[in-house]
Design an enzyme around this catalytic site. Structure first.
Site, PDB file in Angstrom:
ATOM      1  N   GLU A 207       0.818  -1.204   0.000  1.00  0.00           N
ATOM      2  CA  GLU A 207       0.000   0.000   0.000  1.00  0.00           C
ATOM      3  C   GLU A 207       0.856   1.260   0.000  1.00  0.00           C
ATOM      4  O   GLU A 207       0.508   2.256  -0.629  1.00  0.00           O
ATOM      5  CB  GLU A 207      -0.939  -0.004   1.213  1.00  0.00           C
ATOM      6  CG  GLU A 207      -2.031  -1.056   1.154  1.00  0.00           C
ATOM      7  CD  GLU A 207      -2.940  -0.893  -0.048  1.00  0.00           C
ATOM      8  OE1 GLU A 207      -3.068   0.239  -0.558  1.00  0.00           O
ATOM      9  OE2 GLU A 207      -3.526  -1.894  -0.495  1.00  0.00           O
ATOM     10  N   CYS A 363     -13.330   1.373 -14.701  1.00  0.00           N
ATOM     11  CA  CYS A 363     -13.818   2.749 -14.530  1.00  0.00           C
ATOM     12  C   CYS A 363     -12.621   3.695 -14.539  1.00  0.00           C
ATOM     13  O   CYS A 363     -12.348   4.394 -13.560  1.00  0.00           O
ATOM     14  CB  CYS A 363     -14.616   2.851 -13.228  1.00  0.00           C
ATOM     15  SG  CYS A 363     -15.628   4.338 -13.091  1.00  0.00           S
ATOM     16  N   CYS A 370     -17.654   0.993 -19.822  1.00  0.00           N
ATOM     17  CA  CYS A 370     -18.928   0.857 -19.108  1.00  0.00           C
ATOM     18  C   CYS A 370     -19.639  -0.450 -19.440  1.00  0.00           C
ATOM     19  O   CYS A 370     -20.385  -0.978 -18.610  1.00  0.00           O
ATOM     20  CB  CYS A 370     -19.835   2.039 -19.429  1.00  0.00           C
ATOM     21  SG  CYS A 370     -19.195   3.628 -18.835  1.00  0.00           S
ATOM     22  N   CYS A 373     -18.751  -3.024 -16.862  1.00  0.00           N
ATOM     23  CA  CYS A 373     -18.849  -2.633 -15.459  1.00  0.00           C
ATOM     24  C   CYS A 373     -19.909  -3.471 -14.742  1.00  0.00           C
ATOM     25  O   CYS A 373     -21.061  -3.543 -15.198  1.00  0.00           O
ATOM     26  CB  CYS A 373     -19.201  -1.158 -15.344  1.00  0.00           C
ATOM     27  SG  CYS A 373     -19.371  -0.588 -13.640  1.00  0.00           S
ATOM     28  N   CYS A 379     -25.319   2.818 -11.609  1.00  0.00           N
ATOM     29  CA  CYS A 379     -24.479   3.986 -11.845  1.00  0.00           C
ATOM     30  C   CYS A 379     -25.330   5.149 -12.350  1.00  0.00           C
ATOM     31  O   CYS A 379     -25.907   5.084 -13.443  1.00  0.00           O
ATOM     32  CB  CYS A 379     -23.378   3.655 -12.853  1.00  0.00           C
ATOM     33  SG  CYS A 379     -22.264   5.031 -13.192  1.00  0.00           S
TER      34      CYS A 379
END
Length: 623
Positions: A207, A363, A370, A373, A379
């Site tokens: 991270e 995205c 899309c 997705c 959305c």
């Protein structure tokens, strides 16, 4: 006139002895006599405000509510028409607000024995130093109250409608993630690790490296890092020089330094155990912010806490059609609230990684896919695009039935301002909209590659170490000075800096070779590159602290920044023996060569001589 409040039953206060109950004062809420109430103005339990009062008073003093039992009713002085209740602004400060003033009781208060108080303080210190410490209640309570306030002031258009919609989002996203997730080394290591501290360390390193850095770049650095320091104990025993050396080229070098500091703190102060919650991770570890703490806690320890990074910001802004500046405090708080609402209690780490994966692979900022997705049906940005397409085609009478934001009054603070209307050519990339960034400030630095071509053991170049704080802290560089863009003063200042490290030098041999422009996160730095070779002088064998003479091979493995590597390439291209008059290196790298056209590739393959596969190459050595 002074009124007496009615006696209340004793309440026990958290942290007080069983033999010392604390009587609670009555709280008035009308014009008449005070009526007993266990709630204060902000709706919280009165007992939660007593610890703050205890901190304001000397332990064992008269009227110390948390140190003993009050043997008599509280006395309130009436001012005006009513007895004002305890207010939210006075919480934790040990005094009533408004017009009601609490007086000290006249009766004596029995204080807690000193031994018991010291034992209690010792227990509190041990709890704070433990990795199992619970988050402080006031911070968590304040954060929950902020989320409630934000949601109460937001149009329902930007929220999820009940548990059914939240459950659909979780299920669709996790089903897609299980099928499409990328095979990354930190995920393999975390999933296969049984030891919680080792798992947290693996997630922690990934991270930190992934902050402001692409996954493709991080993979090689992460693999080499974990091979060299597979445990927290290994990293804690490493030198900062070694950490900077491995981190060189990854950018944002303070990340590696803080990761090293955090590992040492876990080993030396926390018994080798990583804190188990997001709150304590952020509280105890240097360089760990809200996002990193949430990622470690959810992925490594299974805590149901949401995370918000750049990818999650983009996903949530599009799913809930949030067009306001995503870096503003209001939008940021709302996004964290949505992330916390969406996190799956059964699979919190997978849900957070799935949201980040969706933003990174589907995205995307400029070219979202899309059609692939998994949450397209939920959305609002996609729904807006479909509505605009229907209105543009005018194939249907009237307007399509698509939900829109309808704030109660005035402009919605989460929608785009009227000055930035919807752009049909952008589609879903209308969201999110960010405020224009301030351009980085411009600076100029003169730097010189000082070389000893005839040094013992081969040619050597001089490097000096930067200060331990500030930009590129602790890294090595060629002697440099911050100067004006050009002029004779620049040469003089640089020559003085060189002599400070290497002694008297022939000023006439100092040659200007070119420029290197390197942009950091907030600085655009132009390096004026100089070169100086000590051809006939006696080789320098001693250097002051903070300086080193390195071979070319040692330079390429040292803890130097990418900017210094650019500077060295300019020097290599202009030094004697290289291609004279050219600012470029005589040997171009494959990545810098222009790719030939398809027709040229066909001609090259036709005229290329055929070489058998078993033929020896020119670079092979004789057996």
């Amino acid at each position: 006139m002074t009124r007496r409040a009615p006696r209340l039953s004793s309440w026990r206060v958290r942290g007080a002895s069983a033999s010392y109950p604390c009587a609670a004062p009555a709280v008035g809420d009308g014009a008449g006599p005070c009526r007993p109430s266990r709630r204060v103005a902000d709706g919280s339990d009165f007992r939660s405000h007593l610890p703050g009062l205890a901190r304001r008073r000397r332990p064992g003093a008269r009227g110390d509510l948390c140190a003993g039992a009050v043997r008599g009713p509280m006395r309130w002085r009436r001012v005006g028409r009513s007895h004002a209740p305890w207010s939210a602004s006075g919480a934790g400060r040990g005094r009533p607000s408004g017009k009601a003033i609490m007086k000290k009781p006249r009766t004596a208060v029995r204080s807690r024995p000193r031994k018991q108080a010291s034992r209690q303080e010792g227990r509190e210190k041990r709890v704070l130093s433990s990795s199992q410490v619970k988050p402080p209640t006031p911070n968590g309570l304040a954060r929950r109250q902020e989320e409630v306030v934000v949601q109460a002031s937001v149009s329902p258009y930007h929220l999820f409608r009940g548990t059914a919609e939240v459950r659909a989002f979780r299920e669709n996203l996790l089903r897609w993630y299980d099928r499409e997730k990328r095979d990354l080394p930190w995920r393999r290591r975390a999933e296969g690790e049984v030891d919680l501290d080792r798992r947290a360390y693996a997630v922690w390193v990934s991270e930190v490296m992934l902050q402001q850095t692409q996954v493709a770049t991080v993979i090689d650095y992460y693999t080499r890092w974990m091979q060299k320091w597979p445990t927290l104990q290994d990293l804690a025993s490493a030198s900062l020089e070694g950490v900077n050396q491995l981190w060189a080229g990854l950018g944002y070098y303070s990340r590696g330094r803080r990761l090293h500091e955090g590992a040492r703190k876990v080993v030396e102060e926390l018994g080798g155990h990583v804190p188990r919650t997001a709150e304590t991770l952020q509280q105890l570890l240097p360089g760990v912010g809200r996002y990193t703490a949430g990622a470690i806690a959810s992925i490594a320890f299974g805590q149901a806490t949401g995370v918000v990074d750049g990818n999650v910001v983009r996903v949530l802004c599009r799913v809930r059609a949030i067009g306001a500046d995503s870096s503003s405090a209001l939008v940021s708080q709302h996004l964290w609230s949505l992330a916390q609402q969406l996190v799956d209690p059964a699979r919190p780490g997978d849900l957070n990684q799935a949201a980040m994966e969706l933003g990174a692979t589907v995205c995307t900022p400029q070219h979202p896919r899309c059609s692939q997705c998994p949450v397209r049906s939920l959305c609002r940005a996609h729904q807006r695009v479909e509505r605009e397409q229907l209105l543009a085609s005018r194939s249907l009478p009237g307007s399509p039935d698509v939900e829109e934001c309808a704030p109660g009054s005035g402009q919605c603070r989460l929608c785009a301002p009227p000055s930035e209307p919807w752009d049909p050519t952008l589609g879903v990339t209308n969201f999110p909209r960010k405020a224009s960034r301030r351009p980085p400030r411009e600076e100029c630095s003169a730097t010189c590659v000082l070389e000893q071509p005839r040094a013992v053991g081969g040619p050597r170049i001089l490097l000096v170490q930067r200060p331990n704080s500030g930009l590129l802290a602790g890294l090595w560089e060629f002697p440099s000075v911050t100067t004006e863009p050009s002029g004779q003063r620049q040469r003089q200042a640089l020559l003085q800096e060189l002599q400070r490290w290497a002694g008297p030098l022939p000023a006439t041999r100092l040659r200007h070779l070119g420029q290197v422009v390197h942009t950091f996160s907030h600085i655009k730095l132009t390096y004026e590159v100089y070169g100086l070779a000590l051809e006939g002088e006696t080789p320098v064998t001693t250097t002051p602290p903070g300086a080193r003479w390195l071979t070319r091979e040692e330079f390429h493995t040292a803890a130097v920044s990418t900017a210094m590597k650019k500077v060295f390439r300019v020097y290599e291209g202009r030094r004697p023996g290289a291609c004279k008059g050219s600012k470029r290196s005589p040997v171009s790298t494959p990545s810098s060569r222009k790719k030939p056209s398809p027709g040229q590739q066909l001609l090259d393959s036709f005229f290329r001589p055929h070489i058998p596969r078993d033929a020896p190459s020119l670079n092979s050595t004789a057996q």
